[in-house]
Design a protein around this motif. Structure first.
Motif, short mmCIF file in Angstrom:
data_model
loop_
_atom_site.label_atom_id
_atom_site.label_comp_id
_atom_site.label_asym_id
_atom_site.label_seq_id
_atom_site.Cartn_x
_atom_site.Cartn_y
_atom_site.Cartn_z
N ASN A 266 -0.17 -2.29 -13.73
CA ASN A 266 -0.75 -0.95 -14.35
C ASN A 266 -0.74 0.47 -13.15
O ASN A 266 -0.35 1.24 -13.49
N TYR A 267 -1.04 -0.13 -11.91
CA TYR A 267 -1.06 0.80 -10.76
C TYR A 267 0.46 1.31 -10.66
O TYR A 267 0.83 2.46 -10.69
N THR A 268 1.48 0.35 -10.63
CA THR A 268 2.85 0.60 -10.65
C THR A 268 3.27 1.61 -11.70
O THR A 268 4.14 2.66 -11.36
N ALA A 269 2.78 1.27 -12.87
CA ALA A 269 3.23 1.98 -14.11
C ALA A 269 2.82 3.48 -14.13
O ALA A 269 3.38 4.40 -14.65
N LEU A 270 1.66 3.79 -13.31
CA LEU A 270 1.12 5.11 -13.22
C LEU A 270 1.70 5.95 -12.08
O LEU A 270 0.95 6.88 -11.57
N GLY A 271 2.61 5.35 -11.19
CA GLY A 271 3.21 6.00 -10.42
C GLY A 271 2.65 5.38 -8.83
O GLY A 271 3.33 5.97 -8.00
N GLY A 272 2.21 4.33 -8.84
CA GLY A 272 1.65 3.74 -7.80
C GLY A 272 2.89 3.33 -6.97
O GLY A 272 3.94 2.85 -7.47
N PHE A 273 2.79 3.13 -5.73
CA PHE A 273 3.75 2.86 -4.43
C PHE A 273 5.03 3.50 -4.70
O PHE A 273 5.96 3.35 -3.95
N LYS A 274 5.03 4.65 -5.31
CA LYS A 274 6.05 5.72 -5.22
C LYS A 274 6.23 6.20 -3.98
O LYS A 274 7.26 6.22 -3.31
N GLY A 275 5.13 6.71 -3.38
CA GLY A 275 4.93 7.17 -1.99
C GLY A 275 5.34 6.33 -0.98
O GLY A 275 6.15 6.51 0.09
N LEU A 276 4.95 4.79 -1.14
CA LEU A 276 5.35 3.79 0.22
C LEU A 276 6.80 3.53 0.12
O LEU A 276 7.35 3.58 1.05
N GLN B 202 8.53 10.25 12.37
CA GLN B 202 8.35 11.39 12.41
C GLN B 202 8.48 12.21 11.25
O GLN B 202 7.73 13.34 10.88
N GLU B 203 9.31 11.88 10.34
CA GLU B 203 9.64 12.72 9.06
C GLU B 203 8.34 12.59 8.22
O GLU B 203 7.85 13.34 7.36
N ILE B 204 7.77 11.18 8.35
CA ILE B 204 6.60 11.04 7.33
C ILE B 204 5.34 11.93 7.94
O ILE B 204 4.59 12.36 7.37
N VAL B 205 5.11 11.92 9.36
CA VAL B 205 4.13 12.78 9.92
C VAL B 205 4.27 14.03 9.73
O VAL B 205 3.57 14.89 9.34
N ASP B 206 5.74 14.60 9.59
CA ASP B 206 5.81 16.00 9.14
C ASP B 206 5.62 16.29 7.84
O ASP B 206 5.07 17.35 7.60
N GLU B 207 5.78 15.39 7.13
CA GLU B 207 5.30 15.61 5.54
C GLU B 207 3.78 15.62 5.33
O GLU B 207 3.43 16.58 4.69
N VAL B 208 2.93 15.12 6.29
CA VAL B 208 1.53 15.27 6.21
C VAL B 208 1.11 16.30 6.90
O VAL B 208 0.22 16.99 6.16
N ILE C 113 -0.84 1.70 4.36
CA ILE C 113 0.31 1.18 4.74
C ILE C 113 1.31 2.31 5.32
O ILE C 113 1.96 2.13 6.12
N ILE C 114 1.35 3.31 4.61
CA ILE C 114 2.10 4.62 4.93
C ILE C 114 1.58 5.00 6.20
O ILE C 114 2.63 5.59 7.21
N ALA C 115 0.47 4.99 6.52
CA ALA C 115 -0.21 5.42 7.99
C ALA C 115 0.50 4.57 8.88
O ALA C 115 0.81 5.14 10.16
N GLY C 116 0.45 3.28 8.74
CA GLY C 116 1.22 2.50 9.70
C GLY C 116 2.34 2.77 9.91
O GLY C 116 2.97 2.50 11.13
N ALA C 117 3.31 2.88 8.96
CA ALA C 117 4.42 3.23 8.90
C ALA C 117 4.91 4.34 9.80
O ALA C 117 5.72 4.70 10.64
N ILE D 273 -2.90 10.35 0.83
CA ILE D 273 -1.62 10.42 1.44
C ILE D 273 -0.52 9.93 0.30
O ILE D 273 0.76 10.37 0.40
N SER D 274 -0.47 9.11 -0.47
CA SER D 274 0.44 8.46 -1.39
C SER D 274 0.71 9.72 -2.27
O SER D 274 2.15 9.61 -2.92
N ILE D 275 -0.04 10.45 -2.70
CA ILE D 275 0.37 11.71 -3.60
C ILE D 275 1.26 12.57 -2.65
O ILE D 275 2.17 12.99 -3.23
N ILE D 276 0.80 12.88 -1.40
CA ILE D 276 1.80 13.57 -0.27
C ILE D 276 3.18 13.19 -0.42
O ILE D 276 4.05 13.95 -0.53
#
Length: 556
Positions: free
Chosen positions: A125-135, A144-150, A212-216, A320-323
Motif C-alpha cells: 500500500n505504501y509503495t502504491a501511494l508513491g512510497g520509497f520513490k524518494g529513497l 552531497q547531491e542529497i544534502v543540496d536537495e534538502v 534511510i535517506i538521511a543516512g545515505a 524528507i521523502s517528499i523532498i
C-alpha cells in the motif's frame, strides 16, 4: 472492485472505541457471508469525528462519523443496498465522500498524504501511494547531491529552534569520522502535540524512508528512533514496520542492490520531558541520566558516543521523502518567506474540532483556530491561545492575524515550535496557567544549571505568594526579574523558555494576577469603582520598571 471498510487503529481512535466497532463489523461480515474486506487503517487526524469509519466502492470512499457499536448494523444494511449513496444520505452519521470533507479539502497534505489511506503496515500500500520513490532516487545520488536537495528545499527543523535541516546535514557530512549516526527525536512531550505519534502509527514507513535517506546523505549506517515510553502502540507499529523493511531489503546490508547499508532500531525513553532536548536525548540514548550537555561541541560534530550525529524530529524526517521524491522546488513552492513547505498543526484544548491539519506556512492563527477548529468546544469566546507547547507564549487576540511563519512569530515574542496549538476559553484563569509553566519546569528540569533548577522553584514560590495576596505588587516585580534571569542564563531552552508563558500571561491578563492587589487597595482606601478601573488600566510595564529602577538605585 472489492468493497472495503476502513476502521482506524491509531491510539485516539482506539481510545474512542474503534477496536470494539471493528470487532462488531468483523463478526457481522462473517455472519452475513459478505465479501466486503475489513481494513484497519491509520487515522486521518480528524479526531473530532473518531471513530471515523470509511466505506470504499466503485464510486469512491465515504465516511461515517463518531460510529459507536449500535451504529454498526444500520450501517451494514446501508452497505449492502444497491443505491448506497442515496440510502446512506438519511443516516445522521453519514458525511458523504471523504475527499469532500471541508476539513480535509482545505489542507495541503504532503507528509501526511498517505496517513489514513490504508493499512499503515502494508508495504504494498505504501509503495502504491508513491512510497520509497524518494529513497530509490537518493540511492542513485551522491551524498552531497542529497544534502543540496534538502538545503534547496528550505526545510527547517520542525522542533523549537527551526534550524535549517540541510545545514545540519552538511556539517555532519563534512565532519571526518569513521562512524556517524542518524537519531530521530520521537520524544514528543509537549502538551497539545500528537503529530509525531500520528505519523508513526498511521504511516511509519514515511519516517523510516526519511531516516534511510538521511543516512545515505551523511554517510551513516546506523539509525535510532528515540521513542517516548508513553507511546506503546507506536512502539509496536514501528518495530513491525522495521522488521518488514529488513525482510524486503529496504534496511540492512546493500539496500535494494546498492552499495549503501543502514540499520535501524527503536529505543524507549523513560518519561523525562527534558530528553526532548537533543543533547539530553543523546545522554539517555547512551544509557546515562538525561542531562543537558554544554554546547559546543554541537551534536553534528560530537554527538552520540562522541561521533557526528544527525538529530532531527519525526516531522522533519517525515518531510524528507517528499523532498527527494518530488524535488526541492516542489516543496519550496509551499510556504512563505524563509518558512518553506508545510506545517503539521495540532489543535487541542478547548476546541470544537480538534485534530491534526497540514497547511502551508503563511496561514494565519485565526484561520486555523476559527476556520479549522471552529472556535471553542464550550461555545464561549476564546480568551487565550498558546502556540508551541507548554513553554510557548500566549498570543493575544490582536495578533491572531499573524501568519504561521517562524520570523513573524518571533517578531511578536511567540514561537511555532512543534506546531501545537492549545485554546482556552474565557473561563480559564491565566494565573493558573503561568503557575503550571513554572511547576512544570521545576518538576522536569534536569537540574544541571542553577537558573533553571533554582529559578523555577523560586518562581513557583513567588507565584504562590501572589496567590495568597502577599505583597502582590512587589512579588510581580520579583517575578519579572526572576524570569529575565532564567531566560538569559539557562543552559538550554527548558529554563530559557519557561518565562515565555509566565511573562505573556502577566502582560496580557493582568486581571488574573492583580485581583488580590485590587482587593487590598479597596480595603485601605475609598476608591470608587471607576477609579479602581482607571488605576488597573495604568498597571502596565512602566510603573513596574520604574519601581525596579528605584529599588536598584536604593540598593546601590
Amino acid at each position: 472492485m472489492i468493497k472495503k471498510i476502513f476502521v482506524p487503529i491509531d491510539t485516539t481512535a482506539i481510545a474512542l472505541g474503534s477496536n470494539v466497532v471493528a470487532e462488531i463489523f468483523e463478526n457481522a461480515l462473517k455472519e452475513n457471508g459478505s465479501d466486503i474486506q475489513l481494513i484497519r487503517n491509520g487515522s486521518r487526524g480528524m479526531f473530532w469525528l473518531e471513530p471515523l469509519i470509511e466505506f470504499e466502492n466503485n464510486n469512491g470512499r465515504f465516511s461515517f462519523k463518531n460510529v459507536v457499536p449500535s451504529d454498526v448494523l444500520p450501517i451494514m444494511q446501508l452497505l449492502e443496498a444497491d443505491d448506497f449513496e442515496n440510502s446512506a444520505t438519511g443516516n445522521e452519521k453519514f458525511l458523504g465522500n471523504t475527499k469532500e470533507i471541508e476539513y480535509l479539502q482545505n489542507q495541503s497534505r504532503l507528509s501526511f498524504s498517505k496517513a489514513g489511506i490504508g493499512d499503515p503496515l502494508c508495504l504494498e500500500n505504501y509503495t502504491a501511494l508513491g512510497g520509497f520513490k524518494g529513497l530509490k532516487k537518493a540511492l542513485g545520488m551522491k551524498p552531497q547531491e542529497i544534502v543540496d536537495e534538502v538545503k534547496n528545499s528550505g526545510l527547517r527543523g520542525r522542533g523549537g529552534a527551526a534550524f535549517p535541516t540541510g545545514i545540519k546535514w552538511q556539517t555532519v557530512l563534512d565532519t571526518k569520522h569513521p562512524k556517524k549516526y542518524v537519531v530521530c527525536n520521537a520524544d514528543e512531550g509537549d502538551s497539545g502535540t500528537f503529530a509525531d505519534r500520528l505519523l508513526m502509527e498511521s504511516d511509519p514507513y514515511q519516517l523510516i524512508e526519511g531516516m534511510i535517506i538521511a543516512g545515505a546523505a551523511v554517510g551513516s549506517d546506523q539509525g535510532y528512533i528515540y521513542l517516548r515510553s508513553e507511546y506503546p502502540y507506536a512502539h509496536k507499529t514501528l518495530n513491525t514496520a522495521i522488521s518488514k523493511c529488513y525482510a524486503e531489503g529496504f534496511l540492512g546490508k546493500n539496500m535494494l542492490g546498492s552499495n549503501i547499508s543502514f540499520d535501524l532500531e527503536v529505543r524507549l525513553g523513560a518519561g523525562a520531558y527534558i530528553c526532548g532536548e537533543e543533547t539530553s536525548l543523546l545522554e539517555s540514548l547512551e544509557g546515562k541520566r538525561g542531562m543537558v550537555r554544554s554546547k559546543p561541541p554541537l551534536p553534528a560534530i560530537e554527538g552520540l558516543f562522541g561521533c557526528p550525529t544527525v538529530v532531527n524530529n519525526v516531522l522533519t524526517l517525515g518531510a524528507i521523502s517528499i523532498i527527494l521524491g518530488e524535488g526541492a522546488t516542489f516543496y519550496q513552492d509551499f510556504g512563505t518567506g524563509r518558512s518553506r513547505g508545510t506545517l503539521p498543526v495540532q489543535l487541542a484544548g478547548n476546541i470544537k474540532r480538534g485534530g491534526l491539519i497540514e497547511v502551508p506556512f503563511g496561514v494565519t492563527l485565526k484561520e486555523i483556530v476559527e476556520g479549522f477548529g471552529n472556535g471553542t468546544h464550550s461555545g464561549r469566546p476564546i480568551k487565550a491561545i498558546q502556540v508551541g507547547g507548554p513553554l510557548g507564549a500566549f498570543v493575544p487576540k490582536q495578533q491572531w492575524d499573524t501568519p504561521l511563519d517562524y520570523e513573524a512569530f518571533s517578531a511578536i515574542g511567540a514561537m511555532i515550535g512543534h506546531g501545537g496549538i492549545v485554546v482556552f476559553d474565557e473561563t480559564a484563569n491565566m494565573f493558573d496557567q503561568a503557575r503550571f509553566a513554572m511547576e512544570f519546569c521545576a518538576i522536569e528540569s534536569c537540574g544541571k544549571c542553577t537558573p533553571c533548577r533554582i529559578g523555577s522553584t523560586r518562581g513557583l514560590e513567588v507565584l504562590d505568594k501572589i496567590s495568597s495576596k502577599k505583597d502582590v505588587e512587589d512579588n510581580l516585580i520579583l517575578l519579572e526579574e526572576l524570569c529575565d534571569t532564567m531566560e538569559h542564563s539557562s543552559l538550554c531552552a527548558m529554563g530559557g523558555m519557561t518565562p515565555f508563558p509566565v511573562k505573556s500571561a502577566v502582560k496580557l491578563y493582568k486581571e488574573d494576577f492583580t485581583f488580590a492587589l485590587k482587593e487590598s487597595k479597596l480595603k485601605t482606601s475609598n476608591l470608587t469603582k471607576q477609579s479602581l478601573i482607571d488605576w488597573t488600566s495604568q498597571l502596565d510595564a512602566s510603573p513596574i520598571d520604574n519601581k525596579r529602577r528605584d529599588t536598584k538605585t536604593k540598593q546601590v
